[in-house]
Write a protein that holds these residues in place. Sequence first.
Motif, short mmCIF file in Angstrom:
data_model
loop_
_atom_site.label_atom_id
_atom_site.label_comp_id
_atom_site.label_asym_id
_atom_site.label_seq_id
_atom_site.Cartn_x
_atom_site.Cartn_y
_atom_site.Cartn_z
N ASN A 69 -9.89 -11.30 -68.93
CA ASN A 69 -9.88 -11.58 -70.36
C ASN A 69 -11.28 -11.54 -70.95
OD1 ASN A 69 -7.10 -11.95 -70.32
ND2 ASN A 69 -7.24 -14.16 -70.00
N LEU A 70 -12.25 -12.04 -70.19
CA LEU A 70 -13.63 -12.00 -70.66
C LEU A 70 -14.12 -10.56 -70.77
CD1 LEU A 70 -16.24 -13.47 -71.42
CD2 LEU A 70 -16.81 -13.60 -68.98
N GLU A 71 -13.75 -9.74 -69.80
CA GLU A 71 -14.15 -8.33 -69.85
C GLU A 71 -13.54 -7.64 -71.07
OE1 GLU A 71 -12.82 -6.83 -66.14
OE2 GLU A 71 -14.55 -7.57 -65.00
N ILE A 72 -12.27 -7.94 -71.35
CA ILE A 72 -11.62 -7.35 -72.53
C ILE A 72 -12.32 -7.79 -73.80
CG2 ILE A 72 -9.48 -7.29 -73.86
CD1 ILE A 72 -7.96 -7.56 -71.23
N ALA A 73 -12.69 -9.08 -73.86
CA ALA A 73 -13.38 -9.59 -75.05
C ALA A 73 -14.71 -8.87 -75.26
CB ALA A 73 -13.59 -11.09 -74.93
#
Length: 524
Positions: free
Chosen positions: A6-10
């Motif tokens: 999720n952090l990578e997507i953000a």
Amino acid sequence: MASIQNLEIAVVLLVAVLILTTLARNLLLPYPILLVLGGLALSALPKMPVLQLDPDMVFLIFLPPILWSAAYFTSLRDFRANLRTISFLAVGLVVATTAAVAAAARWVIPGMGWPEALALGAIVSPPDAVAATAIGRRLNVPRRVVVVLEGESLVNDATALVLYRAAVAATVTGAFSVTDGLKLFVLASVGGILIGLAVAEVARRALALTEDSFTEVLVTLLAPYISWIIAERFHVSAVLACVAGGLYLRQHLSEAVAPATRLQARAVWEVFVFLLNGVLFILIGLQLASLRPAVGPGEFRPLVVEAAVISVVAIAIGLPRLIAVALRRDAPPEWPRVFLMGWIGMRGIVSLAAALALPLATASGAPFPFREDIILLTFSVIIVTLVLQGLTLAPLLRRLGLRDDSALADEELRARDAAVEAALNRLEQLAGEPWARPAHLEQLRARYAQRRAHASALGGNDGQSTLEDAGAFRRLRHEALNAERLRVISLRDRGEISDEILHRIEYELDVEAVEIGTGELRPR
């Protein structure tokens, strides 16, 4: 592992927002349009994960600061002056759009009942505040048009969400009461406004009690979220709570905090709201991947026809804006502006979040009727209005020959002259104080007299010449500030001054650049 993904997507989304907004500036396009198209392109990538939006999280995370900020930068004076028109558009036009879209939906979608058709109409009825403001200001839409559009977009979400909840309740329970709907609207509106004003007053008192700028900025960031949460708990309009709170706090912030805090708060808010807006628009485009499986074999062509009909009706119903302007008693209708107001009606994230928030089932346990159809049609209307209307605004402005007037520039000149007069009067009052040195007084008198001379010279013209002269003066002062800044940077680079001295001097130059309206220009 999921949190890391999720952090990578953000991070990917933030990088995409920065790249696309930069590209939009270079192409002279409104950035919301390019962000939506970029999101559509990203959704087509084979390894792009499907993002499922949580409607409650969208409302809670994104809307409070965006609405609060929009209200904060809205002129209360102009809002009051156009209240008749704004009220007609925010209530009457939303109701008319809801009814027209519902009728069109029942005509093109076999078997759709009135409750679910009205839910669709309420979802797509309110133009998006973010899109209208961002696109309107980027293309230099006449100020009077922007004022009405901003005022309308601040209030119409509340009307649409009340209609939406009533339609959804009728679909889920199978019962609907006009009287209950009107009571809900009044209570939700009044309750939301009162909560927003109360939270803003508490925030104002908190700001007056502290002198720490970081704490003060944090108070301004928390206020919209507190207003939204309290309003939701009491089942009143959280939208109006944020609008009322933003309008109220803006009237008192100049007295509550120091100038440095205002500069810091403005910088923080501009970056924060910019990132929220950017992520919202790119998320709209990314939703295509999650909606694509809902279109079965042979359903694409009927969906295109339905989407075209609903979009045309949603756009065409903007013509009642003619009536709204005609109702104005202070000025006759200006038909080019009226037509422009009728054309600006982009839909955005509020519509998409409302569609995604539709319940999965009714009270009897049956699936919510036409839920997927409503979501797909809402997405289609958003794309059509953002891209079609947004891309045609610039040529439409040129075709209509609309230009902004000089009223705001004239007001600024008068305000600057009044400020100089107040400063000179204050200097005269302080001339007898023992700590006031004559040399300092003369220096300040000369500086303010010079400012008054500049204001008088610029104020001697009117219309377009006033704007051109004011622009020339700002450009000349910007070049002088630019030379100062580059010279100080050069001294730092040669090791003749420290970074601390550079930061002090650069801060003063930045403040003056903001004051003269060139704070967004880079040194060259």
